[in-house]
Design an enzyme around this catalytic site. Structure first.
Site, PDB file in Angstrom:
ATOM      1  N   PHE A 132      45.793  29.776  31.514  1.00 12.69           N
ATOM      2  CA  PHE A 132      44.834  30.404  30.724  1.00 12.69           C
ATOM      3  C   PHE A 132      44.990  31.697  30.537  1.00 12.69           C
ATOM      4  N   GLU A 136      44.355  41.065  30.240  1.00  8.42           N
ATOM      5  CA  GLU A 136      45.620  41.698  29.639  1.00  8.42           C
ATOM      6  C   GLU A 136      45.992  43.065  30.686  1.00  8.42           C
ATOM      7  N   PRO A 137      47.079  43.561  30.457  1.00  2.79           N
ATOM      8  CA  PRO A 137      47.332  44.698  31.162  1.00  2.79           C
ATOM      9  C   PRO A 137      46.382  45.883  31.205  1.00  2.79           C
ATOM     10  N   LEU A 242      35.018  30.330  32.422  1.00  4.74           N
ATOM     11  CA  LEU A 242      34.682  30.919  33.836  1.00  4.74           C
ATOM     12  C   LEU A 242      33.467  30.432  34.650  1.00  4.74           C
ATOM     13  N   ARG A 246      34.249  29.262  38.346  1.00  2.54           N
ATOM     14  CA  ARG A 246      33.522  30.133  39.439  1.00  2.54           C
ATOM     15  C   ARG A 246      32.676  29.117  40.201  1.00  2.54           C
ATOM     16  N   GLU A 366      38.484  36.077  38.399  1.00  2.00           N
ATOM     17  CA  GLU A 366      37.466  35.346  38.260  1.00  2.00           C
ATOM     18  C   GLU A 366      35.963  36.072  38.209  1.00  2.00           C
ATOM     19  N   GLY A 367      36.247  37.420  37.842  1.00  2.85           N
ATOM     20  CA  GLY A 367      35.180  38.299  38.070  1.00  2.85           C
ATOM     21  C   GLY A 367      35.033  39.277  39.478  1.00  2.85           C
ATOM     22  N   PHE A 386      27.486  47.481  32.788  1.00  2.00           N
ATOM     23  CA  PHE A 386      28.990  47.462  32.872  1.00  2.00           C
ATOM     24  C   PHE A 386      29.538  48.571  32.247  1.00  2.00           C
TER      25      PHE A 386
HETATM   26  P1  TGC Z   1      28.371  39.977  27.177  1.00  3.71           P
HETATM   27  O1  TGC Z   1      27.892  40.697  25.905  1.00  3.71           O
HETATM   28  O2  TGC Z   1      27.585  40.192  28.416  1.00  3.71           O
HETATM   29  O3  TGC Z   1      28.604  38.562  26.814  1.00  3.71           O
HETATM   30  C1  TGC Z   1      29.250  38.156  25.580  1.00  3.71           C
HETATM   31  C2  TGC Z   1      28.700  36.631  25.377  1.00  3.71           C
HETATM   32  O4  TGC Z   1      29.071  35.886  26.387  1.00  3.71           O
HETATM   33  C3  TGC Z   1      27.595  35.085  26.963  1.00  3.71           C
HETATM   34  N1  TGC Z   1      28.177  35.142  28.401  1.00  3.71           N
HETATM   35  C4  TGC Z   1      28.437  33.971  29.060  1.00  3.71           C
HETATM   36  N2  TGC Z   1      28.530  32.732  28.548  1.00  3.71           N
HETATM   37  C5  TGC Z   1      28.947  31.687  29.401  1.00  3.71           C
HETATM   38  N3  TGC Z   1      29.131  31.965  30.750  1.00  3.71           N
HETATM   39  C6  TGC Z   1      29.222  33.229  31.119  1.00  3.71           C
HETATM   40  N4  TGC Z   1      29.362  33.168  32.506  1.00  3.71           N
HETATM   41  C7  TGC Z   1      28.475  34.223  30.237  1.00  3.71           C
HETATM   42  N5  TGC Z   1      28.669  35.657  30.414  1.00  3.71           N
HETATM   43  C8  TGC Z   1      28.193  36.209  29.103  1.00  3.71           C
HETATM   44  C9  TGC Z   1      26.761  35.993  26.644  1.00  3.71           C
HETATM   45  O5  TGC Z   1      25.473  35.653  26.521  1.00  3.71           O
HETATM   46  C10 TGC Z   1      27.406  36.728  25.167  1.00  3.71           C
HETATM   47  O6  TGC Z   1      26.938  35.559  24.180  1.00  3.71           O
HETATM   48  P2  TGC Z   1      26.489  35.955  22.797  1.00  3.71           P
HETATM   49  O7  TGC Z   1      25.990  34.684  22.210  1.00  3.71           O
HETATM   50  O8  TGC Z   1      25.606  37.110  22.837  1.00  3.71           O
HETATM   51  O9  TGC Z   1      27.501  36.497  22.010  1.00  3.71           O
HETATM   52  O10 TGC Z   1      30.106  40.669  27.306  1.00  3.71           O
HETATM   53  P3  TGC Z   1      30.540  41.983  28.130  1.00  3.71           P
HETATM   54  O11 TGC Z   1      31.666  42.249  27.145  1.00  3.71           O
HETATM   55  O12 TGC Z   1      29.417  42.798  28.123  1.00  3.71           O
HETATM   56  O13 TGC Z   1      31.024  41.227  29.428  1.00  3.71           O
HETATM   57  C11 TGC Z   1      30.392  40.792  30.411  1.00  3.71           C
HETATM   58  C12 TGC Z   1      31.098  40.617  31.601  1.00  3.71           C
HETATM   59  C13 TGC Z   1      31.537  42.009  32.210  1.00  3.71           C
HETATM   60  C14 TGC Z   1      30.077  39.955  32.568  1.00  3.71           C
HETATM   61  C15 TGC Z   1      32.440  39.572  31.299  1.00  3.71           C
HETATM   62  O14 TGC Z   1      33.411  40.480  30.805  1.00  3.71           O
HETATM   63  C16 TGC Z   1      33.065  39.294  32.682  1.00  3.71           C
HETATM   64  O15 TGC Z   1      32.649  38.350  33.346  1.00  3.71           O
HETATM   65  N6  TGC Z   1      34.262  39.988  32.948  1.00  3.71           N
HETATM   66  C17 TGC Z   1      34.786  39.472  34.115  1.00  3.71           C
HETATM   67  C18 TGC Z   1      36.287  38.918  33.742  1.00  3.71           C
HETATM   68  C19 TGC Z   1      36.849  37.842  34.268  1.00  3.71           C
HETATM   69  O16 TGC Z   1      36.044  37.279  35.220  1.00  3.71           O
HETATM   70  N7  TGC Z   1      38.156  37.563  34.112  1.00  3.71           N
HETATM   71  C20 TGC Z   1      38.507  36.366  34.733  1.00  3.71           C
HETATM   72  C21 TGC Z   1      39.867  36.037  33.872  1.00  3.71           C
HETATM   73  S1  TGC Z   1      40.365  34.265  34.390  1.00  3.71           S
HETATM   74  C22 TGC Z   1      41.040  34.391  35.880  1.00  3.71           C
HETATM   75  O17 TGC Z   1      40.622  35.266  36.579  1.00  3.71           O
HETATM   76  C23 TGC Z   1      41.595  33.170  36.526  1.00  3.71           C
HETATM   77  S2  TGC Z   1      41.884  33.220  38.103  1.00  3.71           S
HETATM   78  C24 TGC Z   1      42.849  31.762  38.431  1.00  3.71           C
HETATM   79  C25 TGC Z   1      41.972  30.656  39.026  1.00  3.71           C
HETATM   80  O18 TGC Z   1      40.803  30.593  38.922  1.00  3.71           O
HETATM   81  O19 TGC Z   1      42.524  30.197  40.145  1.00  3.71           O
HETATM   82  P1  FAD Z   2      40.074  46.203  36.816  1.00  2.00           P
HETATM   83  O1  FAD Z   2      38.912  45.598  35.857  1.00  2.00           O
HETATM   84  O2  FAD Z   2      40.705  47.298  36.378  1.00  2.00           O
HETATM   85  O3  FAD Z   2      39.037  46.682  38.226  1.00  2.00           O
HETATM   86  C1  FAD Z   2      39.556  47.376  39.079  1.00  2.00           C
HETATM   87  C2  FAD Z   2      38.263  47.741  40.056  1.00  2.00           C
HETATM   88  O4  FAD Z   2      37.389  48.627  39.124  1.00  2.00           O
HETATM   89  C3  FAD Z   2      37.679  46.795  40.826  1.00  2.00           C
HETATM   90  O5  FAD Z   2      37.161  47.157  42.016  1.00  2.00           O
HETATM   91  C4  FAD Z   2      36.531  46.565  39.768  1.00  2.00           C
HETATM   92  O6  FAD Z   2      35.425  46.094  40.300  1.00  2.00           O
HETATM   93  C5  FAD Z   2      36.008  47.917  39.223  1.00  2.00           C
HETATM   94  N1  FAD Z   2      35.352  47.946  38.218  1.00  2.00           N
HETATM   95  C6  FAD Z   2      35.844  47.402  36.687  1.00  2.00           C
HETATM   96  N2  FAD Z   2      34.727  47.561  35.892  1.00  2.00           N
HETATM   97  C7  FAD Z   2      33.796  48.231  36.588  1.00  2.00           C
HETATM   98  C8  FAD Z   2      32.552  48.400  36.294  1.00  2.00           C
HETATM   99  N3  FAD Z   2      32.001  48.223  35.026  1.00  2.00           N
HETATM  100  N4  FAD Z   2      31.502  48.968  36.995  1.00  2.00           N
HETATM  101  C9  FAD Z   2      31.981  49.134  38.318  1.00  2.00           C
HETATM  102  N5  FAD Z   2      33.218  48.602  38.820  1.00  2.00           N
HETATM  103  C10 FAD Z   2      34.085  48.358  38.116  1.00  2.00           C
HETATM  104  N6  FAD Z   2      43.489  35.993  34.715  1.00  2.00           N
HETATM  105  C11 FAD Z   2      43.631  35.250  33.457  1.00  2.00           C
HETATM  106  O7  FAD Z   2      43.259  35.295  32.178  1.00  2.00           O
HETATM  107  N7  FAD Z   2      44.189  34.119  34.043  1.00  2.00           N
HETATM  108  C12 FAD Z   2      44.697  33.773  35.108  1.00  2.00           C
HETATM  109  O8  FAD Z   2      45.179  32.619  35.386  1.00  2.00           O
HETATM  110  C13 FAD Z   2      44.428  34.631  36.227  1.00  2.00           C
HETATM  111  N8  FAD Z   2      44.963  34.549  37.606  1.00  2.00           N
HETATM  112  C14 FAD Z   2      45.128  35.503  38.387  1.00  2.00           C
HETATM  113  C15 FAD Z   2      45.743  35.278  39.526  1.00  2.00           C
HETATM  114  C16 FAD Z   2      45.800  36.380  40.403  1.00  2.00           C
HETATM  115  C17 FAD Z   2      46.841  35.849  41.745  1.00  2.00           C
HETATM  116  C18 FAD Z   2      45.310  37.604  40.220  1.00  2.00           C
HETATM  117  C19 FAD Z   2      45.423  38.691  41.377  1.00  2.00           C
HETATM  118  C20 FAD Z   2      44.549  37.818  38.990  1.00  2.00           C
HETATM  119  C21 FAD Z   2      44.518  36.798  38.060  1.00  2.00           C
HETATM  120  N9  FAD Z   2      43.790  37.045  36.781  1.00  2.00           N
HETATM  121  C22 FAD Z   2      43.931  36.005  35.926  1.00  2.00           C
HETATM  122  C23 FAD Z   2      43.499  38.162  36.549  1.00  2.00           C
HETATM  123  C24 FAD Z   2      41.916  38.689  37.179  1.00  2.00           C
HETATM  124  O9  FAD Z   2      40.789  37.804  36.603  1.00  2.00           O
HETATM  125  C25 FAD Z   2      41.788  39.914  37.012  1.00  2.00           C
HETATM  126  O10 FAD Z   2      42.591  40.688  37.842  1.00  2.00           O
HETATM  127  C26 FAD Z   2      40.152  40.512  37.273  1.00  2.00           C
HETATM  128  O11 FAD Z   2      39.464  40.001  36.324  1.00  2.00           O
HETATM  129  C27 FAD Z   2      40.131  41.987  37.403  1.00  2.00           C
HETATM  130  O12 FAD Z   2      40.777  42.855  36.325  1.00  2.00           O
HETATM  131  P2  FAD Z   2      41.879  43.968  36.623  1.00  2.00           P
HETATM  132  O13 FAD Z   2      42.694  43.414  37.775  1.00  2.00           O
HETATM  133  O14 FAD Z   2      42.406  44.492  35.529  1.00  2.00           O
HETATM  134  O15 FAD Z   2      40.818  44.930  37.665  1.00  2.00           O
END
Ligand code: TGC
Ligand code: FAD
Length: 387
Positions: A132, A136-137, A242, A246, A366-367, A386
């Site tokens: 998934f 991005e960097p 997500l 989560r 995952e956040g 945010f």
């Molecule tokens: P925002 O304007 O708040 O939301 C955009 C649209 O999305 C809706 N929405 C959601 N829908 C479903 N589930 C959720 N959890 C949702 N959160 C928000 C929202 O209602 C809105 O909908 P619409 O209809 O109005 O367009 O978006 P934002 O750009 O302000 O961002 C909010 C924020 C910061 C919470 C979000 O970007 C976020 O969750 N950031 C964290 C990124 C993250 O978790 N990345 C994970 C990457 S994948 C990964 O880490 C896999 S790890 C591997 C493993 O699991 O083992």
């Molecule tokens: P940043 O977003 O740069 O955050 C750095 C610090 O700043 C953190 O402490 C954060 O809480 C803080 N910060 C950022 N914004 C704010 C704010 N608005 N207010 C206060 N504090 C803030 N991603 C995928 O898409 N797919 C995957 O399969 C996946 N697998 C992963 C596996 C591993 C082993 C790891 C380490 C990461 C993986 N990720 C994946 C990426 C992961 O989801 C990101 O690392 C994560 O979302 C945080 O992004 P970042 O590392 O760029 O940190």
């Protein structure tokens, strides 16, 4: 008689027969097939691919989805599966989380019928692996700022950009890639060996060493029009995935925390200092009491979260509360166990430091913990903080 160490509030009584049986089956599989190899897999930095067919055979991949060869289990059963896998290692749970919640789920929820028929049965068996690509960097916590683009050209989409930190990235047969189009963010299926698509392993990790993590590159990568996930529509589509993942993490980390508590109790009963087991010292008992209390509270959060999910009432902010709390307490339990084990706690002969290192990743992916604080803050105040 005292309540059981890992089920202090007798939550088992609230589980049905199928839920208990699934947990027992997964626990036995983990003990027999994963525990003996996991420490070496972590030390050598290798994901143990040989377990994939067994995960498929036991119905543990995409287990919560219905039809298409998936097990269709309820949310408590799904959570217990994640818990048992993470009792071994967060990297093993990550493999299953990504495959099920981040690849099979978007195909199931946003895909065409032919995409579902093509991928889901094979993915449920572990015959095809997915990853998934959202992060991005330059865009981690703020995926909405992504730079990866997809442009329509004739009967193809052309992708340019990059993704990083992608779990299962080098072993995947297909990547679910999120990219900006002129209609906003959409999801695409990019198959391995597509010209212009590359994946490279990320080395030198001190955490999640038994998990495959990669960078993905897209250099004029051309894919057929039908590889768009037709129902994907904006940032809410990847965020919806997500939410699924989560919930699994909130349960999963309890497995790591419970493994640590068990290790801490056993060790403290056997380690003699000042002519007594260290378990007899009040400071050690206070640490064990804290771990047990936090695990029990986290178990109750998970149970209710699963009930809300199955009744269709779950709100993403409730998921954030469970992910944020449970990962933080699991990490605390791993650190306390490492402490109770003294110098032995820094070796891989025990589990604590491996779980501790892994949970540093889970705290971030995952956040991050902070992002989930802000999601809760927004739910409570109505104000997004945010940016
Ligand atoms: P925002 O304007 O708040 O939301 C955009 C649209 O999305 C809706 N929405 C959601 N829908 C479903 N589930 C959720 N959890 C949702 N959160 C928000 C929202 O209602 C809105 O909908 P619409 O209809 O109005 O367009 O978006 P934002 O750009 O302000 O961002 C909010 C924020 C910061 C919470 C979000 O970007 C976020 O969750 N950031 C964290 C990124 C993250 O978790 N990345 C994970 C990457 S994948 C990964 O880490 C896999 S790890 C591997 C493993 O699991 O083992
Ligand atoms: P940043 O977003 O740069 O955050 C750095 C610090 O700043 C953190 O402490 C954060 O809480 C803080 N910060 C950022 N914004 C704010 C704010 N608005 N207010 C206060 N504090 C803030 N991603 C995928 O898409 N797919 C995957 O399969 C996946 N697998 C992963 C596996 C591993 C082993 C790891 C380490 C990461 C993986 N990720 C994946 C990426 C992961 O989801 C990101 O690392 C994560 O979302 C945080 O992004 P970042 O590392 O760029 O940190």
């Amino acid at each position: 008689m005292a309540p059981p160490m890992l089920d202090f509030y007798q939550i088992d009584e609230l589980l049905n027969e199928e839920q208990r049986l699934t947990r027992k089956t997964v626990r036995a599989f983990v003990d027999e097939s994963i525990m003996p190899i996991i420490s070496e897999a972590f030390e050598t930095g290798t994901f143990p691919k040989e377990i994939i067919p067994q995960l498929g055979k036991l119905g543990l991949l995409g287990a919560s989805l219905k039809g298409y060869g998936c097990a269709g289990v309820d949310s408590i059963t799904y959570g217990l599966i994640m818990q048992e896998l993470e009792r071994a290692d967060s990297g093993i749970r990550s493999f299953a989380s990504v495959q099920g919640a981040l690849v099979m789920y978007p195909i199931y929820a946003y895909g065409s019928e032919s995409q579902k028929e093509n991928w889901l049965p094979r993915m449920a068996k572990g015959e095809a692996i997915g990853c998934f690509g959202l992060t991005e960097p330059e865009h981690g916590s703020d995926p909405g700022g992504m730079k990866t683009k997809a442009v329509k050209d004739g009967n193809e989409w052309v992708l340019n950009g990059s993704k990083t930190w992608i779990t299962n990235g080098t072993i995947a047969d297909v990547a679910v890639v999120w990219a900006k189009t002129e209609d906003g963010i959409r999801g695409f299926l990019v198959e391995k060996d597509t010209p212009g698509f590359s994946s490279a392993k990320i080395d030198h990790k001190a955490s999640m060493r038994a998990s495959d993590t990669a960078e993905l590159g897209f250099d004029n990568c051309r894919i057929p029009l039908e590889n768009l996930l037709p129902e994907s529509n904006g940032l809410k589509s990847p965020l919806g995935c997500l939410t699924q993942a989560r919930t699994g993490i909130a349960w999963g980390v309890l497995g790591a925390a419970m493994a640590c508590l068990e290790e801490a109790v056993t060790y403290s009963q056997n380690r003699i200092q000042f002519d007594k087991p260290i378990a007899s010292f009040q400071l050690v008992q206070a640490k064990l009491a804290h771990m047990s209390t936090e695990i029990t509270k986290a178990q109750l959060l998970c149970l209710r979260l699963a009930q809300l999910k199955d009744s269709g009432k779950m709100h993403p902010a409730q998921v954030s509360m469970a992910k944020r709390n449970n990962v933080a307490i699991a990490l605390e339990c791993a650190r306390l166990t490492r402490d109770i084990l003294g110098a032995n706690g820094i070796t891989y002969d025990y589990q604590a430091i491996r779980h501790m290192l892994n949970l540093e990743t889970v705290y971030t992916y995952e956040g991050t913990n902070d992002i989930h604080s802000l999601i809760l803050g927004q739910a409570l105040t109505g104000i997004a903080a945010f940016a």
